[in-house]
Write a protein that holds these residues in place. Structure first.
Motif, PDB file in Angstrom:
ATOM      1  N   PHE A  53      45.264 105.418 -56.557  1.00 25.17           N
ATOM      2  CA  PHE A  53      46.367 104.557 -56.418  1.00 25.17           C
ATOM      3  C   PHE A  53      46.943 104.239 -57.867  1.00 25.17           C
ATOM      4  CE2 PHE A  53      47.979 100.043 -56.904  1.00 25.17           C
ATOM      5  CZ  PHE A  53      49.283 100.303 -56.129  1.00 25.17           C
ATOM      6  N   LYS A  54      45.887 103.777 -58.940  1.00 28.49           N
ATOM      7  CA  LYS A  54      46.214 103.644 -60.262  1.00 28.49           C
ATOM      8  C   LYS A  54      46.791 104.574 -60.931  1.00 28.49           C
ATOM      9  CE  LYS A  54      43.319  99.424 -60.609  1.00 28.49           C
ATOM     10  NZ  LYS A  54      42.098  99.162 -61.352  1.00 28.49           N
ATOM     11  N   ALA A  55      46.100 105.986 -60.689  1.00 27.06           N
ATOM     12  CA  ALA A  55      46.594 107.203 -61.322  1.00 27.06           C
ATOM     13  C   ALA A  55      47.909 107.646 -60.703  1.00 27.06           C
ATOM     14  CB  ALA A  55      45.410 108.069 -60.985  1.00 27.06           C
ATOM     15  N   LEU A  56      48.200 107.615 -59.632  1.00 29.91           N
ATOM     16  CA  LEU A  56      49.324 107.947 -59.305  1.00 29.91           C
ATOM     17  C   LEU A  56      50.656 106.945 -59.745  1.00 29.91           C
ATOM     18  CD1 LEU A  56      49.084 108.981 -55.256  1.00 29.91           C
ATOM     19  CD2 LEU A  56      50.428 109.955 -57.057  1.00 29.91           C
ATOM     20  N   ARG A  57      50.208 105.740 -59.834  1.00 29.69           N
ATOM     21  CA  ARG A  57      51.210 104.716 -60.436  1.00 29.69           C
ATOM     22  C   ARG A  57      51.559 104.860 -61.835  1.00 29.69           C
ATOM     23  NH1 ARG A  57      49.043  98.617 -60.144  1.00 29.69           N
ATOM     24  NH2 ARG A  57      47.882  99.500 -61.689  1.00 29.69           N
ATOM     25  N   GLU A  58      50.439 105.360 -62.433  1.00 25.35           N
ATOM     26  CA  GLU A  58      50.529 105.827 -63.965  1.00 25.35           C
ATOM     27  C   GLU A  58      51.818 106.845 -64.211  1.00 25.35           C
ATOM     28  OE1 GLU A  58      47.021 106.384 -65.993  1.00 25.35           O
ATOM     29  OE2 GLU A  58      46.468 104.231 -65.532  1.00 25.35           O
ATOM     30  N   VAL A  59      51.670 107.740 -63.290  1.00 24.20           N
ATOM     31  CA  VAL A  59      52.702 108.931 -63.359  1.00 24.20           C
ATOM     32  C   VAL A  59      54.059 108.579 -62.325  1.00 24.20           C
ATOM     33  CG1 VAL A  59      51.062 110.446 -63.998  1.00 24.20           C
ATOM     34  CG2 VAL A  59      51.715 110.173 -61.412  1.00 24.20           C
ATOM     35  N   GLY A  60      54.172 107.373 -62.096  1.00 23.44           N
ATOM     36  CA  GLY A  60      55.516 106.818 -61.022  1.00 23.44           C
ATOM     37  C   GLY A  60      55.372 107.331 -59.636  1.00 23.44           C
ATOM     38  N   GLY A  61      54.070 107.466 -59.308  1.00 23.53           N
ATOM     39  CA  GLY A  61      54.008 107.933 -57.917  1.00 23.53           C
ATOM     40  C   GLY A  61      53.504 106.946 -57.099  1.00 23.53           C
ATOM     41  N   ARG A  62      53.309 107.135 -56.026  1.00 25.61           N
ATOM     42  CA  ARG A  62      52.680 106.091 -55.036  1.00 25.61           C
ATOM     43  C   ARG A  62      51.634 106.689 -53.814  1.00 25.61           C
ATOM     44  NH1 ARG A  62      57.229 103.253 -50.603  1.00 25.61           N
ATOM     45  NH2 ARG A  62      55.743 102.283 -49.424  1.00 25.61           N
ATOM     46  N   LEU A  63      50.887 105.925 -53.638  1.00 22.43           N
ATOM     47  CA  LEU A  63      49.765 106.106 -52.722  1.00 22.43           C
ATOM     48  C   LEU A  63      49.853 105.138 -51.399  1.00 22.43           C
ATOM     49  CD1 LEU A  63      47.198 107.807 -51.859  1.00 22.43           C
ATOM     50  CD2 LEU A  63      45.920 105.726 -52.613  1.00 22.43           C
ATOM     51  N   SER A  64      49.949 105.665 -50.179  1.00 17.95           N
ATOM     52  CA  SER A  64      50.142 104.832 -49.139  1.00 17.95           C
ATOM     53  C   SER A  64      49.099 105.115 -48.191  1.00 17.95           C
ATOM     54  CB  SER A  64      51.451 104.918 -48.476  1.00 17.95           C
ATOM     55  OG  SER A  64      52.488 104.555 -49.166  1.00 17.95           O
ATOM     56  N   LEU A  65      48.615 104.412 -47.200  1.00 19.49           N
ATOM     57  CA  LEU A  65      47.648 104.596 -46.266  1.00 19.49           C
ATOM     58  C   LEU A  65      48.146 104.377 -44.771  1.00 19.49           C
ATOM     59  CD1 LEU A  65      44.777 102.188 -47.596  1.00 19.49           C
ATOM     60  CD2 LEU A  65      45.262 104.688 -47.956  1.00 19.49           C
ATOM     61  N   ALA A  66      47.893 105.198 -43.893  1.00 18.16           N
ATOM     62  CA  ALA A  66      48.340 105.084 -42.499  1.00 18.16           C
ATOM     63  C   ALA A  66      47.504 105.358 -41.456  1.00 18.16           C
ATOM     64  CB  ALA A  66      49.504 106.270 -42.332  1.00 18.16           C
ATOM     65  N   SER A  67      47.873 104.683 -40.440  1.00 14.09           N
ATOM     66  CA  SER A  67      46.968 104.911 -39.063  1.00 14.09           C
ATOM     67  C   SER A  67      45.477 104.624 -38.899  1.00 14.09           C
ATOM     68  CB  SER A  67      47.157 106.391 -38.522  1.00 14.09           C
ATOM     69  OG  SER A  67      48.472 106.904 -38.369  1.00 14.09           O
ATOM     70  N   ALA A  68      45.252 103.488 -39.998  1.00 16.13           N
ATOM     71  CA  ALA A  68      43.670 103.105 -40.098  1.00 16.13           C
ATOM     72  C   ALA A  68      43.365 102.233 -38.704  1.00 16.13           C
ATOM     73  CB  ALA A  68      43.517 102.015 -40.951  1.00 16.13           C
ATOM     74  N   GLN A  69      42.253 102.865 -38.114  1.00 12.08           N
ATOM     75  CA  GLN A  69      41.497 102.272 -36.982  1.00 12.08           C
ATOM     76  C   GLN A  69      41.130 100.978 -37.253  1.00 12.08           C
ATOM     77  OE1 GLN A  69      41.596 104.039 -34.234  1.00 12.08           O
ATOM     78  NE2 GLN A  69      42.608 105.650 -35.318  1.00 12.08           N
ATOM     79  N   PRO A  70      41.066 100.218 -36.107  1.00  7.08           N
ATOM     80  CA  PRO A  70      40.677  98.655 -36.465  1.00  7.08           C
ATOM     81  C   PRO A  70      39.604  98.201 -37.450  1.00  7.08           C
ATOM     82  CG  PRO A  70      41.062  99.072 -34.055  1.00  7.08           C
ATOM     83  CD  PRO A  70      41.132 100.347 -34.791  1.00  7.08           C
ATOM     84  N   ALA A  71      38.339  99.030 -37.392  1.00 10.54           N
ATOM     85  CA  ALA A  71      37.278  98.919 -38.267  1.00 10.54           C
ATOM     86  C   ALA A  71      37.645  98.982 -39.764  1.00 10.54           C
ATOM     87  CB  ALA A  71      36.205  99.724 -37.856  1.00 10.54           C
ATOM     88  N   VAL A  72      38.329 100.101 -39.912  1.00 12.19           N
ATOM     89  CA  VAL A  72      38.957 100.279 -41.097  1.00 12.19           C
ATOM     90  C   VAL A  72      39.846  99.393 -41.753  1.00 12.19           C
ATOM     91  CG1 VAL A  72      40.038 102.161 -42.840  1.00 12.19           C
ATOM     92  CG2 VAL A  72      38.199 102.941 -40.938  1.00 12.19           C
ATOM     93  N   ARG A  73      40.843  99.234 -40.605  1.00 14.25           N
ATOM     94  CA  ARG A  73      41.849  98.120 -41.226  1.00 14.25           C
ATOM     95  C   ARG A  73      41.075  96.727 -41.491  1.00 14.25           C
ATOM     96  NH1 ARG A  73      47.244  97.160 -41.524  1.00 14.25           N
ATOM     97  NH2 ARG A  73      47.570  99.187 -40.541  1.00 14.25           N
ATOM     98  N   THR A  74      39.906  96.591 -40.851  1.00 16.15           N
ATOM     99  CA  THR A  74      39.431  95.014 -41.010  1.00 16.15           C
ATOM    100  C   THR A  74      38.792  95.305 -42.656  1.00 16.15           C
ATOM    101  OG1 THR A  74      38.928  94.617 -38.823  1.00 16.15           O
ATOM    102  CG2 THR A  74      37.345  93.856 -40.278  1.00 16.15           C
TER     103      THR A  74
END
Length: 107
Positions: A53-74
């Protein structure tokens, strides 16, 4: 987009980081990590996600997460990682938001 399956732990976190790094090196700046197939995530995986996330932000990018299962979302919520890295209910929702943001910023 990077689709991930199984368990994200000390043994697999380096592969996660390397996969994300390959996308960044290929020029991707808007990366969505599809977590639908992930049933477990530990602190080493969280660390890999935050690092990229930090590496992408440094180059003007963006990291997003999607579709996390309940255990992972927790895990994302308890550690407050979801306050740093935007998490979406689905890959299409993440991609739509990335596209909307790109349109607004002209990137």
């Amino acid at each position: 987009m990077l689709e991930v399956h199984g368990e994200l732990d000390m043994a697999t976190s380096p592969q996660l980081r390397e996969g994300l790094q390959r996308l960044v090196e290929a020029g991707d700046r808007q990366i969505v990590v599809d977590l639908a197939g992930v049933r477990f995530m530990d602190s080493s995986a969280l660390g890999a996600l935050v690092l990229m996330f930090k590496a992408l932000r440094e180059v003007g990018g963006r990291l997003s997460l999607a579709s996390a299962q309940p255990a992972v979302r927790t895990v994302l919520t308890i550690t407050s990682v979801d306050r740093v890295i935007q998490a979406y209910e689905s890959v299409p929702a993440a991609e739509a938001d990335v596209s909307r943001t790109d349109d607004e910023t002209g990137r």
